[in-house]
Structure formats: C-alpha cells, structure tokens
Design a protein around this motif. Structure first.
Motif, PDB file in Angstrom:
ATOM      1  N   MET A   4      18.457 -17.334 -22.294  1.00 57.68           N
ATOM      2  CA  MET A   4      17.927 -15.938 -22.315  1.00 57.68           C
ATOM      3  C   MET A   4      16.989 -15.538 -21.179  1.00 57.68           C
ATOM      4  O   MET A   4      16.892 -14.329 -20.494  1.00 57.68           O
ATOM      5  N   ALA A   5      15.954 -16.483 -20.822  1.00 61.44           N
ATOM      6  CA  ALA A   5      15.014 -16.066 -19.836  1.00 61.44           C
ATOM      7  C   ALA A   5      15.745 -16.164 -18.656  1.00 61.44           C
ATOM      8  O   ALA A   5      15.470 -15.280 -17.517  1.00 61.44           O
ATOM      9  N   GLY A   6      17.063 -16.914 -18.213  1.00 61.92           N
ATOM     10  CA  GLY A   6      17.705 -17.070 -17.155  1.00 61.92           C
ATOM     11  C   GLY A   6      18.397 -15.608 -17.080  1.00 61.92           C
ATOM     12  O   GLY A   6      18.468 -15.028 -15.834  1.00 61.92           O
ATOM     13  N   ALA A   7      18.882 -15.122 -18.074  1.00 60.25           N
ATOM     14  CA  ALA A   7      19.619 -13.668 -18.063  1.00 60.25           C
ATOM     15  C   ALA A   7      18.761 -12.629 -17.602  1.00 60.25           C
ATOM     16  O   ALA A   7      19.048 -11.983 -16.905  1.00 60.25           O
ATOM     17  N   ARG A   8      17.437 -12.599 -18.219  1.00 62.46           N
ATOM     18  CA  ARG A   8      16.537 -11.653 -17.590  1.00 62.46           C
ATOM     19  C   ARG A   8      15.988 -11.875 -16.379  1.00 62.46           C
ATOM     20  O   ARG A   8      16.184 -10.859 -15.638  1.00 62.46           O
ATOM     21  N   MET A   9      15.960 -12.910 -15.857  1.00 66.10           N
ATOM     22  CA  MET A   9      16.038 -13.028 -14.517  1.00 66.10           C
ATOM     23  C   MET A   9      16.910 -12.714 -13.527  1.00 66.10           C
ATOM     24  O   MET A   9      16.878 -11.794 -12.391  1.00 66.10           O
ATOM     25  N   LEU A  10      18.119 -12.822 -13.915  1.00 71.51           N
ATOM     26  CA  LEU A  10      19.374 -12.539 -13.140  1.00 71.51           C
ATOM     27  C   LEU A  10      19.467 -10.952 -13.086  1.00 71.51           C
ATOM     28  O   LEU A  10      19.870 -10.428 -12.326  1.00 71.51           O
ATOM     29  N   ARG A  11      19.208 -10.346 -14.003  1.00 73.23           N
ATOM     30  CA  ARG A  11      19.281  -8.780 -14.352  1.00 73.23           C
ATOM     31  C   ARG A  11      18.095  -8.206 -13.683  1.00 73.23           C
ATOM     32  O   ARG A  11      18.143  -7.012 -13.267  1.00 73.23           O
ATOM     33  N   GLU A  12      16.749  -8.709 -13.856  1.00 69.83           N
ATOM     34  CA  GLU A  12      15.849  -7.997 -13.227  1.00 69.83           C
ATOM     35  C   GLU A  12      15.039  -8.289 -12.017  1.00 69.83           C
ATOM     36  O   GLU A  12      14.276  -7.830 -11.362  1.00 69.83           O
ATOM     37  N   SER A  13      15.853  -9.316 -11.360  1.00 67.51           N
ATOM     38  CA  SER A  13      15.065  -9.819  -9.952  1.00 67.51           C
ATOM     39  C   SER A  13      16.515 -10.075  -9.075  1.00 67.51           C
ATOM     40  O   SER A  13      17.641 -10.062  -9.662  1.00 67.51           O
TER      41      SER A  13
END
Length: 308
Positions: free
Chosen positions: A257-266
C-alpha cells in the motif's frame, strides 16, 4: 506515520468537499448511496433528524456530529415523518461553499463534508466501522474535534486569503479527530474486539505503530513480538486474532500500500520505491505488487497518471 495518520493520508483521493447549508422548516432531503466515499454532517445551529438506511431516526442537536464511512444512503429532515426530496449532490462539489434551502420556518445550519476514497488502498480499519457513527456534543468531550469544526465553519462562512489551504487541512484534521473520538468512546478494552481492540491493546498497538513508522525495517514475528513486549507465539496469536491476518502478512500488505502511494504521488523509480518499502530487489517488489493489484508497478502507475 502512525496508523491513524496513515489511514487518513492513504485512503483519500482528490480534494475533499464541504458546504455550510442553511435549512428552514419544513425541509427534508435524501442522499443516495455513494460508493467509494465517506462524509460528515455536523449541526452548527438548530436541530434535525438523521434518517439512516436501517434503524430508527436519530435526533441531532447543536454540536452533534455524524460520520458515514461507507457512503451509505441517508436522509436529513426537520421532522422524522417528513417526505424527503432527493439531494442535488452536484450543488456541493467544491472544496467549500454555502447554500440555503427549505421553507421559512425554524433554521438549522449543517456543515456537510465529503471525501472520495481510493478503494484500491483503503485500510481494513474502515471496514470495522459501523455504517453510522454518532458523536453527541457531550460537554467537555473531544475538545479538539469541536475546535476543528468551529474553525472549519468560520473559514467557510468568511473566506479569506489562504482559505483553500486551511479548509483542506482542517478536513484532514477533522477526519483524524473523528476516528480518535470514535475509538475513545468504545467500551472498556477487555470487551473490545477487532481493530478497536488492536488499537487499545498496548502491545499490539505498539507493533502496529512500529510497522507503520518503519515499513522498510526487516521485521520478523520475533522482533515485532519483542517490540510489543510479548513472546513470539503469544504475539502471533493475539495479533492474528485482533487484526485478522498474521503479522508478516499485514506487514507485506502495508508495504505494498505504501509503495502504491509512492508510485501514484511521486516520480521516484520503481527500484527506489521497492527499496523504501523494504524489498531487496525491484523484481521481488514487482511480483508482490502484481499479485496484490493485478498489474506490474510501472503499468499501474501509468494507468493512474492517465486517469489523473
């Protein structure tokens, strides 16, 4: 981040919306089911009735707050027997706005806030919440929550330079304060179950906090148990019983989930994301990510960039 901060930060997508609405009796409005959304209704002046999809009407008075975490249908009215008119949801699709409706009788002012949720990454803690959470304005309870509501209402009432930023930040704060208040008002820890019990349990709570603060750390069941002050076997049993999955399964899920957020927001590379969430290689992260989301990290990122 700690767990509740992560829940708030990770589950939202897009901008929240809010509206200060003045209703004058007679009035009654229905709000349809809104999948992938959550919202608050706060009574700033007067009184009204909440008409939930199931169960009896709930009387609301000044200072009362209702949180609907699953986007269920509901109604609001000055009288529980009032015929309801369907709400025009598009009328309140801005970050903040003010409106008025109804007849020429007694006034009720409601602060209404909505959030869009990313259903790919909502935290299971939200599934443990009931469809309607009513937090009455009990004197002296939840002062931070009441202060946030008052500040939010004031900003929407009288917009000034910087109001966009203030309102957006206050809406995030409000969501966190509501979750805090809900779990604080639950029964004694010995009678709790599920996520409420997990947060109230000192050992399991410390372990969850550690996972969320340091997802990339090479945690083992033994090291998490030590962090919780429990034996390996006792910790594994209690964590699984309360959280619903074993410690390392939850750790893996949260890393993704943390990785998905990084992919989406950075714009950091997939390899950098893999390292930051605790994977030894981009290949290992990619395989795990595809099992969770059905797409390789790069393709998943491009899909969300295209949608945005």
């Amino acid at each position: 981040m700690d767990l509740l901060s992560d829940v708030v930060a990770f589950m939202r997508c897009g901008r929240p919306t809010s509206a200060r609405v003045s209703w004058r009796a007679p009035w009654g409005v229905s709000f349809p089911v809104a999948p992938g959304s959550a919202g608050f209704q706060m009574v700033l002046r007067g009184s009204c009735w909440l008409l939930p999809p199931e169960g009896e009407p709930v009387a609301l008075s000044v200072g009362d707050l209702v949180f609907l975490p699953h986007g269920d249908a509901f109604g609001l009215a000055d009288d529980p027997t009032r015929t309801l008119v369907e709400s025009d949801c598009d009328a309140h699709s801005e970050l903040f706005t003010s409106a008025g409706s109804g007849g020429d009788g007694a006034e009720t002012v409601i602060l209404s806030c909505g959030y869009r949720l990313d259903l790919d990454r909502t935290h299971p803690i939200l599934d443990s919440l009931p469809g309607v959470i009513h937090l009455p304005a009990t004197l002296g309870r939840h002062p931070e929550l009441r202060a946030a509501v008052e500040l939010l209402a004031a900003e929407i009432d009288t917009p000034r330079p910087g109001t966009d930023t203030v309102v957006s930040s206050l809406l995030d704060m409000l969501q966190l304060y509501v979750l805090r208040a809900y779990f604080d008002t639950q029964e004694e820890p010995c009678t709790l179950s599920g996520w409420a019990a997990a947060l109230a349990d000192p050992g399991i709570g410390r372990a969850l906090d550690a996972i969320h603060r340091e997802p990339a750390r090479r945690w083992t069941v033994e090291s998490l148990g030590s962090h919780a002050g429990m034996s390996r076997a006792g910790f594994a049993r209690r964590f699984t019983g309360l959280v619903g999955q074993p410690p390392l399964a939850y750790l893996t899920w949260w890393r993704l989930m943390a990785g998905a957020r990084m992919l989406r927001e950075s714009d950091v590379s997939v390899a950098q994301v893999a390292e930051r969430v605790g994977y030894g290689s981009e290949f290992a992260f990619g395989n795990a990510f595809k099992r969770q989301f059905g797409l390789a990290p790069g393709r998943w990122r491009r899909r969300y960039v295209a949608v945005a």
